[in-house]
Design a protein around this motif. Structure first.
Motif, PDB file in Angstrom:
ATOM      1  N   GLY A   1      55.781  33.399  21.790  1.00  0.00           N
ATOM      2  CA  GLY A   1      54.957  32.491  20.992  1.00  0.00           C
ATOM      3  C   GLY A   1      54.054  31.564  21.791  1.00  0.00           C
ATOM      4  N   PHE A   2      54.228  31.505  23.082  1.00  0.00           N
ATOM      5  CA  PHE A   2      53.348  30.630  23.858  1.00  0.00           C
ATOM      6  C   PHE A   2      51.969  31.275  24.020  1.00  0.00           C
ATOM      7  N   THR A   3      50.961  30.406  24.123  1.00  0.00           N
ATOM      8  CA  THR A   3      49.571  30.877  24.138  1.00  0.00           C
ATOM      9  C   THR A   3      49.095  31.091  25.576  1.00  0.00           C
ATOM     10  N   PRO A   4      47.938  31.737  25.747  1.00  0.00           N
ATOM     11  CA  PRO A   4      47.377  31.873  27.091  1.00  0.00           C
ATOM     12  C   PRO A   4      47.182  30.526  27.793  1.00  0.00           C
ATOM     13  N   THR A   5      46.850  29.495  27.031  1.00  0.00           N
ATOM     14  CA  THR A   5      46.690  28.162  27.646  1.00  0.00           C
ATOM     15  C   THR A   5      48.021  27.689  28.224  1.00  0.00           C
TER      16      THR A   5
ATOM     17  N   LEU B   1      53.846  40.585  31.206  1.00  0.00           N
ATOM     18  CA  LEU B   1      52.797  39.595  30.901  1.00  0.00           C
ATOM     19  C   LEU B   1      51.542  40.295  30.386  1.00  0.00           C
ATOM     20  N   GLN B   2      51.253  41.436  30.987  1.00  0.00           N
ATOM     21  CA  GLN B   2      50.057  42.188  30.563  1.00  0.00           C
ATOM     22  C   GLN B   2      50.222  42.694  29.128  1.00  0.00           C
ATOM     23  N   ASN B   3      51.392  43.246  28.842  1.00  0.00           N
ATOM     24  CA  ASN B   3      51.623  43.800  27.500  1.00  0.00           C
ATOM     25  C   ASN B   3      51.687  42.723  26.428  1.00  0.00           C
ATOM     26  N   GLU B   4      52.293  41.595  26.761  1.00  0.00           N
ATOM     27  CA  GLU B   4      52.484  40.542  25.750  1.00  0.00           C
ATOM     28  C   GLU B   4      51.257  39.635  25.624  1.00  0.00           C
ATOM     29  N   TRP B   5      50.512  39.459  26.713  1.00  0.00           N
ATOM     30  CA  TRP B   5      49.344  38.573  26.670  1.00  0.00           C
ATOM     31  C   TRP B   5      48.087  39.344  27.076  1.00  0.00           C
ATOM     32  N   SER B   6      47.820  39.439  28.373  1.00  0.00           N
ATOM     33  CA  SER B   6      46.598  40.155  28.780  1.00  0.00           C
ATOM     34  C   SER B   6      46.693  40.480  30.264  1.00  0.00           C
ATOM     35  N   SER B   7      45.821  41.354  30.722  1.00  0.00           N
ATOM     36  CA  SER B   7      45.840  41.660  32.159  1.00  0.00           C
ATOM     37  C   SER B   7      45.353  40.452  32.954  1.00  0.00           C
ATOM     38  N   ALA B   8      44.499  39.615  32.354  1.00  0.00           N
ATOM     39  CA  ALA B   8      44.066  38.405  33.075  1.00  0.00           C
ATOM     40  C   ALA B   8      45.264  37.485  33.314  1.00  0.00           C
TER      41      ALA B   8
END
Ligand code: PGA
Length: 257
Positions: free
Chosen positions: A154-158, A195-202
């Motif tokens: 549930g945590f955001t990229p920020t 981290l890539q799968n759940e959020w992004s490759s960045a």
């Protein structure tokens, strides 16, 4: 490019006066380097004396070893995020295996603590790692993913931009039996893939992932030789200025500065 981080977890060691003496020596021995970030996590009782000994010029950062998820209240013996911030902490170690094993911290509790750290602008160093039995049963990947999901859901990229992860196999902590880089690197890759799968490759590329567990001046370079390993969370070897400075210097050599 991820800046290397060397973090020293003092655990329950050093009185406030011992901590001040240690820090004065550390500051003299360790000039600022732009290429490696150095963070120390003294016990709560020594944070103020360490902060004073660091002075205003030092680039060495301060971390708490834990926090309570509430900002204040009837929680005898606990320490809050605003208290840590007020003493100059920029980081906080969360989910250390000793907290999990000895003080009953679950992924759910750690999730609440992470939310509090993020809310107060404290950068968490989240520890994950498998036991020996779990490794031997071939459950390492599954266990690490379970811990990451439980702690970070549930945590955001920020939020994630503030996070450092430390892979600390429980069997390597305080035992003198560090994982080999061949054992650690695949777990770091697993974490990055998560981290890539759940959020992004960045996010996966930007998040620092440290190795921890019996890191010494003798073995630190073998970990830092891998691009997957962005630094170390050091316990026993951070308690003497000489060995901690040597580890930081070796990390600096890696970056060529
Ligand atoms: P160690 O501890 O270096 O003494 O194994 C590491 C840690 O607990 O973070």
């Amino acid at each position: 490019m991820r800046t290397s981080l060397i973090a020293g977890n003092w655990k329950m060691n050093k009185t406030a006066s011992e901590a001040a003496a240690f820090t004065h020596e550390l500051v003299q021995r360790k000039p600022a380097s732009p290429s490696v970030e150095i963070v120390i996590a003294p016990p709560f009782t020594a944070l103020d004396s360490v902060r004073r000994a660091l002075g205003t010029e030092s680039s060495i950062g301060l971390a708490g070893q834990n926090l309570h998820w509430a900002d204040s209240g009837a929680y005898t013996g606990e320490v809050s995020a605003p208290m840590l911030k007020d003493l100059g902490c920029r980081y906080v170690i969360l989910g250390h295996s000793e907290r999990r094993a000895l003080f009953g911290e679950t992924d759910e509790i750690i999730h609440k603590k992470l939310a509090t750290a993020f809310r107060h602008g404290l950068k968490p160093i989240l520890c994950v790692g498998e036991s020996l039995a779990q490794r031997e049963a071939g459950q390492t990947t599954q266990l690490i993913a379970q811990q990451l999901r439980g702690c970070l859901a549930g945590f955001t990229p920020t939020h994630l931009a503030m996070l450092t992860i430390a892979y600390e196999p429980v069997w390597a902590i305080g035992t003198g039996k560090a994982a080999s880089p061949e054992q650690a690197v695949p777990v770091h890759q697993t974490i990055r893939l998560f981290l890539q799968n759940e959020w992004s490759s960045a996010i996966a590329q930007e998040t620092r992932i440290l190795y921890g567990g019996s890191v010494t001046p003798q073995n630190v370079s073998s970990f830092l030789a891998s691009e997957e390993i962005d630094g170390a969370l050091v316990g026993g070897a951070c308690l003497q200025v000489e060995s901690f400075v040597t580890i930081a210097d070796l990390a600096q050599k890696r970056t060529g500065h």
